[in-house]
Write a protein that holds these residues in place. Sequence first.
Motif, PDB file in Angstrom:
ATOM      1  N   VAL A 227     -63.763  14.435 125.948  1.00 50.90           N
ATOM      2  CA  VAL A 227     -64.592  13.748 125.645  1.00 50.90           C
ATOM      3  C   VAL A 227     -65.292  12.718 126.967  1.00 50.90           C
ATOM      4  CG1 VAL A 227     -64.853  11.467 124.436  1.00 50.90           C
ATOM      5  CG2 VAL A 227     -63.981  13.532 122.673  1.00 50.90           C
ATOM      6  N   ALA A 228     -64.316  12.432 127.663  1.00 48.10           N
ATOM      7  CA  ALA A 228     -64.392  12.087 129.019  1.00 48.10           C
ATOM      8  C   ALA A 228     -65.290  12.443 129.948  1.00 48.10           C
ATOM      9  CB  ALA A 228     -62.656  11.042 129.752  1.00 48.10           C
ATOM     10  N   TYR A 229     -65.286  14.139 130.055  1.00 48.46           N
ATOM     11  CA  TYR A 229     -66.232  14.936 131.192  1.00 48.46           C
ATOM     12  C   TYR A 229     -67.539  15.070 130.582  1.00 48.46           C
ATOM     13  CZ  TYR A 229     -67.507  18.165 134.024  1.00 48.46           C
ATOM     14  OH  TYR A 229     -67.960  19.096 134.970  1.00 48.46           O
ATOM     15  N   TRP A 230     -67.483  14.699 128.884  1.00 44.78           N
ATOM     16  CA  TRP A 230     -68.603  15.336 128.904  1.00 44.78           C
ATOM     17  C   TRP A 230     -69.428  14.825 127.913  1.00 44.78           C
ATOM     18  CZ3 TRP A 230     -70.687  19.517 129.516  1.00 44.78           C
ATOM     19  CH2 TRP A 230     -69.915  21.293 130.094  1.00 44.78           C
ATOM     20  N   LEU A 231     -68.971  12.757 126.860  1.00 47.88           N
ATOM     21  CA  LEU A 231     -69.371  12.093 126.700  1.00 47.88           C
ATOM     22  C   LEU A 231     -70.080  10.649 127.936  1.00 47.88           C
ATOM     23  CD1 LEU A 231     -68.744  11.464 123.184  1.00 47.88           C
ATOM     24  CD2 LEU A 231     -70.229  13.108 124.440  1.00 47.88           C
ATOM     25  N   PHE A 232     -69.130  10.884 128.661  1.00 45.61           N
ATOM     26  CA  PHE A 232     -68.897   9.053 129.994  1.00 45.61           C
ATOM     27  C   PHE A 232     -68.926   9.629 131.414  1.00 45.61           C
ATOM     28  CE2 PHE A 232     -66.496   8.250 125.650  1.00 45.61           C
ATOM     29  CZ  PHE A 232     -67.316   6.993 125.155  1.00 45.61           C
TER      30      PHE A 232
ATOM     31  N   LEU B  94     -64.691  -1.843 122.042  1.00 48.59           N
ATOM     32  CA  LEU B  94     -64.391  -1.315 120.346  1.00 48.59           C
ATOM     33  C   LEU B  94     -64.895   0.095 119.745  1.00 48.59           C
ATOM     34  CD1 LEU B  94     -65.156  -4.350 118.367  1.00 48.59           C
ATOM     35  CD2 LEU B  94     -63.176  -3.894 118.963  1.00 48.59           C
ATOM     36  N   THR B  95     -65.499   0.248 120.748  1.00 42.91           N
ATOM     37  CA  THR B  95     -65.805   2.110 120.477  1.00 42.91           C
ATOM     38  C   THR B  95     -64.738   2.702 121.109  1.00 42.91           C
ATOM     39  OG1 THR B  95     -68.665   1.358 120.308  1.00 42.91           O
ATOM     40  CG2 THR B  95     -67.341   3.912 120.809  1.00 42.91           C
ATOM     41  N   LEU B  96     -64.293   2.324 122.071  1.00 40.67           N
ATOM     42  CA  LEU B  96     -63.303   3.215 123.087  1.00 40.67           C
ATOM     43  C   LEU B  96     -61.861   3.317 122.078  1.00 40.67           C
ATOM     44  CD1 LEU B  96     -64.512   2.131 126.331  1.00 40.67           C
ATOM     45  CD2 LEU B  96     -64.179   5.033 125.828  1.00 40.67           C
ATOM     46  N   LEU B  97     -61.836   2.196 121.352  1.00 36.94           N
ATOM     47  CA  LEU B  97     -61.100   1.870 120.836  1.00 36.94           C
ATOM     48  C   LEU B  97     -60.137   2.779 119.328  1.00 36.94           C
ATOM     49  CD1 LEU B  97     -58.014   0.502 120.275  1.00 36.94           C
ATOM     50  CD2 LEU B  97     -59.133  -1.475 119.405  1.00 36.94           C
ATOM     51  N   ALA B  98     -61.610   2.211 118.863  1.00 40.05           N
ATOM     52  CA  ALA B  98     -61.611   3.402 117.422  1.00 40.05           C
ATOM     53  C   ALA B  98     -61.740   4.755 118.015  1.00 40.05           C
ATOM     54  CB  ALA B  98     -63.172   3.239 117.032  1.00 40.05           C
ATOM     55  N   LEU B  99     -62.492   5.457 119.370  1.00 41.05           N
ATOM     56  CA  LEU B  99     -62.821   7.261 119.442  1.00 41.05           C
ATOM     57  C   LEU B  99     -60.972   7.594 119.469  1.00 41.05           C
ATOM     58  CD1 LEU B  99     -64.865   8.545 119.689  1.00 41.05           C
ATOM     59  CD2 LEU B  99     -64.836   8.399 121.540  1.00 41.05           C
ATOM     60  N   LEU B 100     -60.095   6.574 120.591  1.00 40.60           N
ATOM     61  CA  LEU B 100     -58.866   6.776 120.611  1.00 40.60           C
ATOM     62  C   LEU B 100     -57.988   7.114 119.467  1.00 40.60           C
ATOM     63  CD1 LEU B 100     -56.604   6.703 123.127  1.00 40.60           C
ATOM     64  CD2 LEU B 100     -56.326   4.744 122.414  1.00 40.60           C
ATOM     65  N   LEU B 101     -58.315   5.464 118.579  1.00 39.11           N
ATOM     66  CA  LEU B 101     -57.092   6.376 117.368  1.00 39.11           C
ATOM     67  C   LEU B 101     -57.978   7.083 116.368  1.00 39.11           C
ATOM     68  CD1 LEU B 101     -56.538   2.094 116.636  1.00 39.11           C
ATOM     69  CD2 LEU B 101     -54.824   3.820 118.162  1.00 39.11           C
ATOM     70  N   ALA B 102     -58.942   7.747 116.434  1.00 35.63           N
ATOM     71  CA  ALA B 102     -59.231   8.282 115.387  1.00 35.63           C
ATOM     72  C   ALA B 102     -59.123   9.736 115.982  1.00 35.63           C
ATOM     73  CB  ALA B 102     -60.566   8.363 115.321  1.00 35.63           C
ATOM     74  N   LEU B 103     -59.128  10.146 117.402  1.00 41.76           N
ATOM     75  CA  LEU B 103     -59.337  11.466 117.971  1.00 41.76           C
ATOM     76  C   LEU B 103     -57.732  11.221 118.085  1.00 41.76           C
ATOM     77  CD1 LEU B 103     -60.919  13.217 119.378  1.00 41.76           C
ATOM     78  CD2 LEU B 103     -60.516  12.112 121.137  1.00 41.76           C
ATOM     79  N   LYS B 104     -56.733  11.210 118.157  1.00 39.46           N
ATOM     80  CA  LYS B 104     -55.654  11.417 118.320  1.00 39.46           C
ATOM     81  C   LYS B 104     -54.902  11.734 116.628  1.00 39.46           C
ATOM     82  CE  LYS B 104     -52.685   9.434 121.755  1.00 39.46           C
ATOM     83  NZ  LYS B 104     -51.596   8.692 122.257  1.00 39.46           N
TER      84      LYS B 104
ATOM     85  N   GLY C  26     -54.299  15.526 125.602  1.00 45.49           N
ATOM     86  CA  GLY C  26     -55.098  15.351 126.292  1.00 45.49           C
ATOM     87  C   GLY C  26     -55.960  16.640 126.674  1.00 45.49           C
ATOM     88  N   LEU C  27     -56.498  17.304 126.082  1.00 42.31           N
ATOM     89  CA  LEU C  27     -57.872  18.702 126.435  1.00 42.31           C
ATOM     90  C   LEU C  27     -58.786  17.096 125.497  1.00 42.31           C
ATOM     91  CD1 LEU C  27     -56.167  21.680 126.146  1.00 42.31           C
ATOM     92  CD2 LEU C  27     -57.044  20.747 128.508  1.00 42.31           C
ATOM     93  N   ALA C  28     -59.081  16.870 124.486  1.00 41.31           N
ATOM     94  CA  ALA C  28     -59.313  16.336 123.412  1.00 41.31           C
ATOM     95  C   ALA C  28     -60.548  15.309 124.182  1.00 41.31           C
ATOM     96  CB  ALA C  28     -59.019  16.471 121.948  1.00 41.31           C
ATOM     97  N   ILE C  29     -59.442  14.655 124.613  1.00 40.23           N
ATOM     98  CA  ILE C  29     -59.962  13.093 125.394  1.00 40.23           C
ATOM     99  C   ILE C  29     -60.519  13.373 126.140  1.00 40.23           C
ATOM    100  CG2 ILE C  29     -59.112  10.895 126.384  1.00 40.23           C
ATOM    101  CD1 ILE C  29     -56.980  11.203 123.785  1.00 40.23           C
TER     102      ILE C  29
ATOM    103  N   PHE D 201     -58.951  14.600 133.567  1.00 38.26           N
ATOM    104  CA  PHE D 201     -57.432  14.555 133.572  1.00 38.26           C
ATOM    105  C   PHE D 201     -57.005  14.024 133.462  1.00 38.26           C
ATOM    106  CE2 PHE D 201     -54.335  16.651 135.796  1.00 38.26           C
ATOM    107  CZ  PHE D 201     -52.915  16.775 135.195  1.00 38.26           C
ATOM    108  N   VAL D 202     -56.834  12.460 134.227  1.00 40.52           N
ATOM    109  CA  VAL D 202     -56.519  11.307 134.897  1.00 40.52           C
ATOM    110  C   VAL D 202     -56.492  10.625 133.009  1.00 40.52           C
ATOM    111  CG1 VAL D 202     -55.783   9.515 135.559  1.00 40.52           C
ATOM    112  CG2 VAL D 202     -56.032  11.460 137.191  1.00 40.52           C
ATOM    113  N   VAL D 203     -57.373  10.398 132.200  1.00 43.02           N
ATOM    114  CA  VAL D 203     -57.944   9.881 131.266  1.00 43.02           C
ATOM    115  C   VAL D 203     -57.130  10.867 130.515  1.00 43.02           C
ATOM    116  CG1 VAL D 203     -59.200   9.004 130.011  1.00 43.02           C
ATOM    117  CG2 VAL D 203     -60.222   9.001 132.592  1.00 43.02           C
ATOM    118  N   GLY D 204     -57.831  12.033 130.088  1.00 42.96           N
ATOM    119  CA  GLY D 204     -56.905  12.371 129.451  1.00 42.96           C
ATOM    120  C   GLY D 204     -55.235  12.677 129.219  1.00 42.96           C
ATOM    121  N   GLY D 205     -54.644  12.456 130.468  1.00 47.01           N
ATOM    122  CA  GLY D 205     -53.398  13.031 130.536  1.00 47.01           C
ATOM    123  C   GLY D 205     -52.715  11.423 129.846  1.00 47.01           C
ATOM    124  N   SER D 206     -53.435  10.424 130.634  1.00 50.69           N
ATOM    125  CA  SER D 206     -52.366   9.418 130.829  1.00 50.69           C
ATOM    126  C   SER D 206     -52.950   8.555 129.151  1.00 50.69           C
ATOM    127  CB  SER D 206     -53.090   7.982 131.340  1.00 50.69           C
ATOM    128  OG  SER D 206     -54.665   8.390 131.077  1.00 50.69           O
TER     129      SER D 206
END
Length: 608
Positions: free
Chosen positions: A105-110, A296-306, A99-102, A118-123
Amino acid sequence: MDSHHLLQTALVFLLATVIAVPLTKRFRLGAVLGYLLAGVAIGPQLLGLIHDTSGVASIAEFGVVLMLFVIGLELSPQRLWVMRRSVFGTGIAQVLASGLAIGAVAYWLFGLDGKAAFVVGGSLALSSTAFGLQILAERKEAGSAYGRHVFAVLLFQDLAAIPLIAALPLLAASSASHVELLGVLRTIAVIVGVVVGGRYVLRAVFRFVAKADSVEVSTATALLVVMGVAWLMELAGLSATLGAFLAGVLLADSEYRHEMESNIEPFKGLLLGLFFISVGMSMELSLLWHRPGLVLTLLALLLALKSVLLWPLGRWLCGLNRSDTLRLLVLLAAGGEFAFVVLRLAAEQRLLSVAQRDLLMLVIALSMALTPLLVVLAAKALDLRPRQPSREFDTIDTAPPRVIIAGFGRVGQIIARVLRAQGIAFVALEHSADQVDLSRRFGTINLFFGDPARPELLRAAHAATAEVFVLATDDPEANLRTARLVKRQYPHLKIVARARNRQHVFRLLDLGVDDPVRETFHSSLKMTRKTLEALGLSHELAVDRVERFRRYDEDLLQKQALVYDDETKLMQSTRDALVDLQRLFEADAERAAERQRDKGPATPDSPE
């Protein structure tokens, strides 16, 4: 909606399910992927057979509510406390780290604001319980080391989703802090009321209903409890899923637990399937065509980060080897069904825009769709191929028996010989074709080749009218799968279960199987008695010592069943038991010596 349109909609759903789900299961991709593909096909993005996606989603989300109720039924408060290390240790570490990592990324990169991040990271930190548990069950790995950790993490994620959903209105509120405080106090009061009321009311209600001896009334009562508690929670402005989970936990220790689970299961499966169809219908596939790079970038980022965060979690915190860590990673890296619920509510509360919600839901759905494929690839990489039967299962054509024997090895054969000699009708099911052929050479009748854990075979064997089910299989995992199925579908059957060791006994007790029989325990006791007699003890004294140990060990087994998931407590209880047993025998020896002194000098033949 008129009756004609309702009937047409139902036919479309059923037809899509009947076509898509068997296809995906045939390629070992799971039923959930089939539901998603069915939703995509009939939704407005493709064939356009169904347009009211919001109306379907509001009904389908009740499938998630029922799933939480069933999970609660599997987990009594005492059991949850025993599992606290794996659930609240590993689970908290995974959810917080992901949650913190995602969120970062949502806060600083997007460029999302703090609340949206917080919602994006938690979900996105949540994984799919439906996918994970289904794949573990299909691959017969739920009892493996990594399977237990996957279950613990998924369980905590389900628990974490509840406060996350409840927090959304507070995040969206712009009112003063005292209003938020009142909301928190109201939440606590409602939860306490449900817990206290459920503890004293629900069991009394089920006892009253049980007297009617009607399956339909029992099913209606179980649904009434789930829907009633969920409705109360929603009236208080809380999550219906929280109410369903609490209701399940409150009834987990009830004697009606397995009956409720069996009654709820068909509704849960149907509505959960409808939920995934509604998710497929609402997927904005146009985003994949118009902005494939971003998706596809978001998909790869989600799978790679987790995955990066799950690897050290599995290796260091869970203590798994590399292959088990890889399998854990594959099951938990994707998004989950609760993320859809969170993101929909977040968009309704204006914490996220509709475009952001649609993009994230598409990414999560694609990650879930990839999970079965990744599991197959990981299995091939690790050379882990599910065992396939060497030939087609036999067709069972026999008169209704009184006893069904699952497993026809050494144990099953002895039981069958005695039953046959007594003229008691039985049917034996054996999953080894070689064992079946060998036994038939000796004239064994009513023996069939088949997997006792297959519902259709149990129906063909007349399990509905049988009296006793004997679990004699020598494979603990197959044994547990069969016990779980029989408990759910045929709660009237008396189960006599063979257990390989203490861990196997503990898991059978969890399923509600009374007094499992350890396969080497009684023969070991007999050998112990003969050893004591060979050392010079009288037959009576040897029998007494062995019987004392038997009673003591069976009592210890029941106590250890409450803490068997906590290795530290289990080891400590074993050490304490050894000391207590030594003291018990020493006290017996002292009393025997006192009696001998009272009688006079010991004779040469005396064992003391």
